[in-house]
Write a protein that holds these residues in place. Structure first.
Motif, PDB file in Angstrom:
ATOM      1  N   ASP A   1       0.837  -1.194   0.000  1.00 48.49           N
ATOM      2  CA  ASP A   1       0.000   0.000   0.000  1.00 48.49           C
ATOM      3  C   ASP A   1       0.878   1.253   0.000  1.00 48.49           C
ATOM      4  O   ASP A   1       1.943   1.273   0.613  1.00 48.49           O
ATOM      5  CB  ASP A   1      -0.914  -0.005   1.236  1.00 48.49           C
TER       6      ASP A   1
ATOM      7  N   ASP B   1      11.110  -1.452  -0.728  1.00 47.72           N
ATOM      8  CA  ASP B   1      10.831  -0.608  -1.889  1.00 47.72           C
ATOM      9  C   ASP B   1      12.098  -0.342  -2.696  1.00 47.72           C
ATOM     10  O   ASP B   1      12.074  -0.329  -3.934  1.00 47.72           O
ATOM     11  CB  ASP B   1      10.211   0.716  -1.440  1.00 47.72           C
TER      12      ASP B   1
ATOM     13  N   LYS C   1       4.203  -1.114  -5.852  1.00 49.34           N
ATOM     14  CA  LYS C   1       3.211  -1.687  -4.936  1.00 49.34           C
ATOM     15  C   LYS C   1       2.354  -2.740  -5.634  1.00 49.34           C
ATOM     16  O   LYS C   1       1.989  -3.758  -5.027  1.00 49.34           O
ATOM     17  CB  LYS C   1       2.334  -0.583  -4.341  1.00 49.34           C
TER      18      LYS C   1
END
Length: 263
Positions: free
Chosen positions: A166, A178, A194
């Motif tokens: 999210d 990430d 994502k």
């Protein structure tokens, strides 16, 4: 009255899972010398394995305070390169790239570069988890960290229990994930990252009761669950990031290092 006080204390304790932490403040557990020795031990281990970059995790909470599947509360990139010693001389060693939540406003985070000793002063268990990326991924991660992509991947809205699939929040372990995803898929588009993580990354799942979900944010503003569904809370952890990287050949190895008392 004593019953009411005891009940309130129980609620504060139960509703504030302090096991997920990205706190820059040192925790008084080991002496400064012990932390320095342990940080040097980890540096030597990484250097012996030829790691120019590694993901390293430590715990700022005792293991018995952590839920199943979670062994560490903070992770960062350790990057090997030239460093300036205290006397001004040049050498080589590891710099540490972190995401920390703010002290004045703990619902926001910032990126900071410090050193292995700073990292290890937050450890309370004498053990770290390590993921060594593959040679190709080390090159890609070093490129991301040295570019504007690194800052672009940062989401300042902070949650201790951020959902890695999210966009709304981020914590230190999700930031690591990430950056790894950006290197793996060659993109800094967080929306695309994502989507891919939702498809390919099995998160660590933490069970929270309905009362914990309802009250946790009352006592700790860092706990924001708007990005979580009604089932188990999904987070990124050492174990889930390790499994993901090993499964897709993004890492060569994952292991743990215990502090050597004789070091």
């Amino acid at each position: 009255m004593r019953y009411l006080i005891a009940c309130c204390l129980f609620i504060v304790s139960a509703a504030t899972p302090a096991w997920a932490d990205s706190d820059a403040r040192p925790i008084d557990h080991f002496t400064l010398r012990e932390a320095a020795d342990f940080s040097k031990q980890v540096e030597r281990e990484l250097a012996q394995r030829g790691a120019y970059i590694a993901l390293v995790f430590r715990s700022g909470r005792p293991r018995d305070a952590l839920p199943d599947g979670v062994r560490y509360t903070h992770g960062a990139f350790w990057v090997y390169g030239p460093v300036t010693e205290a006397d001004g001389s040049q050498g080589h060693g590891y710099a540490v790239y972190n995401l920390y939540h703010g002290q004045d406003d703990p619902t926001t985070s910032y990126l900071a570069q410090d050193w292995p000793l700073d990292f290890m002063r937050g450890d309370v268990v004498g053990e770290v988890g390590v993921i060594i990326p593959s040679e190709e991924m080390q090159i890609r991660l070093l490129d991301v960290i040295a570019s504007d992509q690194y800052d672009a991947l940062h989401q300042p809205e902070y949650s201790l229990l951020s959902n890695p699939a999210d966009l709304r929040f981020q914590n230190c372990t999700e930031f690591l994930l990430d950056v790894v995803a950006a290197g793996a898929w060659l993109t800094d588009d967080r929306a695309r990252i994502k989507i891919n993580l939702d498809a390919y990354f099995p998160p660590t799942r933490v069970e929270l009761g309905w009362w914990e979900r309802l009250t946790a944010g009352w006592f700790d503003p860092r706990i924001r669950l708007d990005d979580q569904g009604n089932g188990p809370v999904n987070i990124a952890s050492f174990s889930s990031i390790s499994d993901f990287m090993l499964t897709f050949d993004l890492a060569d190895e994952s292991f743990e290092i215990q502090a050597d008392p004789s070091d």
